[in-house]
Scaffold this motif. Structure first.
Motif, mmCIF file in Angstrom:
data_model
loop_
_atom_site.group_PDB
_atom_site.id
_atom_site.type_symbol
_atom_site.label_atom_id
_atom_site.label_comp_id
_atom_site.label_asym_id
_atom_site.label_seq_id
_atom_site.Cartn_x
_atom_site.Cartn_y
_atom_site.Cartn_z
ATOM 1 N N SER A 39 0.831 -1.202 0.000
ATOM 2 C CA SER A 39 0.000 0.000 0.000
ATOM 3 C C SER A 39 0.868 1.256 0.000
ATOM 4 O O SER A 39 0.625 2.201 -0.766
ATOM 5 C CB SER A 39 -0.919 -0.003 1.222
ATOM 6 N N GLN B 37 1.147 4.086 -2.960
ATOM 7 C CA GLN B 37 0.850 5.476 -2.607
ATOM 8 C C GLN B 37 2.028 6.387 -2.941
ATOM 9 O O GLN B 37 1.849 7.512 -3.416
ATOM 10 C CB GLN B 37 0.513 5.570 -1.123
ATOM 11 N N THR C 273 -0.888 1.767 -7.316
ATOM 12 C CA THR C 273 -0.592 3.081 -7.899
ATOM 13 C C THR C 273 -1.776 3.557 -8.738
ATOM 14 O O THR C 273 -2.211 4.715 -8.631
ATOM 15 C CB THR C 273 0.672 3.010 -8.771
ATOM 16 N N GLU D 259 -4.757 4.570 -6.481
ATOM 17 C CA GLU D 259 -4.555 5.863 -5.822
ATOM 18 C C GLU D 259 -4.720 7.012 -6.812
ATOM 19 O O GLU D 259 -5.308 8.056 -6.481
ATOM 20 C CB GLU D 259 -3.163 5.907 -5.188
ATOM 21 N N ARG E 218 -8.432 7.484 -7.588
ATOM 22 C CA ARG E 218 -9.122 8.160 -6.487
ATOM 23 C C ARG E 218 -8.825 9.651 -6.454
ATOM 24 O O ARG E 218 -9.603 10.447 -5.936
ATOM 25 C CB ARG E 218 -8.726 7.512 -5.158
#
Length: 518
Positions: free
Chosen positions: A45, A49, A83, A86, A89
């Protein structure tokens, strides 16, 4: 994002940092240790990120082009999927190409996250990448030991072609197909050539050495919350490793304060090399520079630099010098061998380069004398290029290049000396196990005479009483940085001459370490 999360996904620029450089075995041990102490999927994670944060920093317009990510079947593919999630989002359009579904548990979790977010995932690449702002290489990471094959070799080719066409390609952790320990293509197979690399947990030797410097592009480190500072003897060369040893430049200084250096070499018809080295020593701040010439027909002085003192070797008291740089233009005649045999026992710090290295390689007795000095705590500095290193080790240059760290360690063990193994990612190794890879320098150094300049720079630093390892670190770093700076000013990489380096070394030395007093 909490402060702890921000720290865990922070990005570091390796420039001027003495980073630890971790092998695959060291990285695996760290991963295992920290994964056991953290909630599931934490490291993946954080890696995803961090890569997404890097890409967000690179995107400056509201009309953002899509980002295309290639995901392999392992954990590197999982990093790519996180990746993508993220970025999605954050409102950035993404597409993922995953020819084979990821297999490891962490990567399967990442695939679930991407699917839940509604990310478009296909098994094939688009026919054109014109509509994409960035391409992301998440095919394979540090665990790959076989060559890329099939669809993955094809995808690597697409990514590399995009880089060559001046597109933007980000590699996750390392460019796929690169051996992260050596900087060579894994199993001599195809590799991805990226413009940028975000590398996770710790920096890798292969990113700064051999082909890795070309393949990785600009490297950024994402530590993802793991401290690696005490895990390895290999470091990235940086000013903090040698600047404490540079002598102060006090008002009360005189020419004797900064030592005397004799450059020994220059057989008949080859006096240019030692004069080039001596000029470099002058610009690096040695107090007095002599040139001890073996041959006949040399000029009585150097017209551009009459400060240099040229003598026949027999006319100079070499034992009274503070340091010797031996080998430039020395030749391989009996006269050269005898001169080297005579100077090796002198109780003076020594750098051995060029013909001196070839003489040692050809004469076991000379090599034994070099090793004996090191065994007594007075190591020489040897500065071989790969072919000279191969002669010293009794192998061939490809063997040296296959594992430059191993070759440098073998040379330190054989000759009990500080080794400067020149090349892309010059390796500096000490007999006590310390080892560094140099991040400065470029193709501008691929021209005749630059090695002589490096020898003069390190010789001048030895004369100024720097210990051998630190003198080598400083000399290699400044030599490469001079080439980088001149290239940034348009003087390279093509056509830069060796003689142009030394004045820039002087400027950098004063700018970085001896700023004017207020």
């Amino acid at each position: 994002m909490t402060e702890a999360q921000a720290t865990a996904t922070s990005l570091l620029n390796p420039t001027d940092r003495a980073l630890a450089l971790l092998t695959v075995a060291e990285l695996r041990a760290l991963e295992t240790e920290h994964a056991a102490a953290l909630p599931p999927h934490t490291l993946m994670s954080r890696a995803g990120q961090s890569a997404a944060a890097f890409l967000r920093e690179q995107i400056h317009t509201a009309a953002t082009k899509k980002i295309w990510l290639a995901a392999g079947p392992g954990n590197n593919g999982g990093d790519a999927l996180i990746t993508a999630t993220e970025l999605h989002r954050a409102g950035i359009p993404v597409e993922v190409c995953m020819p084979i579904e990821v297999k490891p548990e962490d990567a399967r979790w990442a695939l679930q996250e991407a699917r839940a977010a509604g990310i478009k995932i296909s098994a094939t690449a688009p026919g054109s990448f014109e509509d994409y702002g960035w391409l992301v290489d998440g095919l394979f990471g540090i665990g790959l030991t076989r060559p890329l094959e099939g669809i993955f070799a094809t995808l690597a080719q697409h990514l590399t072609q995009h880089t060559r066409r001046h597109g933007k390609v980000l590699a996750l952790d390392i460019p796929s197909g690169l051996d992260s320990d050596t900087g060579n293509p894994a199993a001599n197979g195809p590799t991805v050539r990226a413009t940028h690399t975000v590398t996770f947990i710790g920096a890798k030797p292969g990113l700064f050495m051999a082909s890795g410097r070309d393949l990785a592009g600009k490297v950024v480190l994402a530590p993802i919350g793991i401290d690696t500072s005490s895990r390895t003897a290999v470091q990235l060369n940086a000013p903090s490793l040698f600047s404490p040893y540079l002598p102060p430049r006090n008002f009360s200084s005189n020419k004797g304060t900064f030592g005397s250096l004799a450059v020994v070499g220059g057989d008949t018809g080859m006096c240019g090399a030692p004069i080039l080295a001596a000029r470099a020593a002058l610009y690096t701040g040695a107090g007095k520079i002599f040139v001890a010439l073996l041959g006949a027909g040399a000029p009585p002085y150097d017209p551009p630099h009459p400060e240099l003192m040229l003598h026949a070797i027999d006319d100079l008291p070499l034992d009274k010098m503070d340091a010797l740089a031996i080998g430039c233009g020395m030749g391989n005649r009996e006269r050269a061998s005898q001169s080297l045999n005579d100077v090796l026992p002198l109780d003076v710090p020594k750098l051995l380069d060029a013909d001196a290295l070839n003489l040692i390689a050809a004469d076991q007795a000379l090599g034994a004398k070099v090793a004996a000095r090191g065994a007594k705590g007075d190591p020489c500095v040897l500065t071989p290029h790969p072919l000279e290193a191969a002669r010293l080790l009794g192998c061939d240059a490809p063997t040296v290049q296959r594992d430059r760290l191993a070759a440098a360690r073998s040379l330190t063990a054989r000759f009990a000396s500080v080794i400067v193994l020149k090349g892309a990612g010059t390796v500096i190794a000490a007999p006590d196990g310390r080892i560094a890879i140099n991040p400065t320098g470029n193709a501008a150094l691929a021209t005749g005479g630059t090695g002589d300049v490096l020898g003069g720079i390190i010789g001048a630093l030895l004369a100024q009483k720097l210990p051998p390892f630190e003198a080598a670190l400083a000399g290699v770093y400044l030599h490469g940085l001079a080439a980088d700076t001149l290239t940034a000013q348009g003087e390279g990489p093509a056509g830069l001459s060796a003689g142009e380096l030394a004045p820039m070394v002087r400027k950098l030395l004063n700018r970085l370490f001896y700023p004017a007093r207020d």
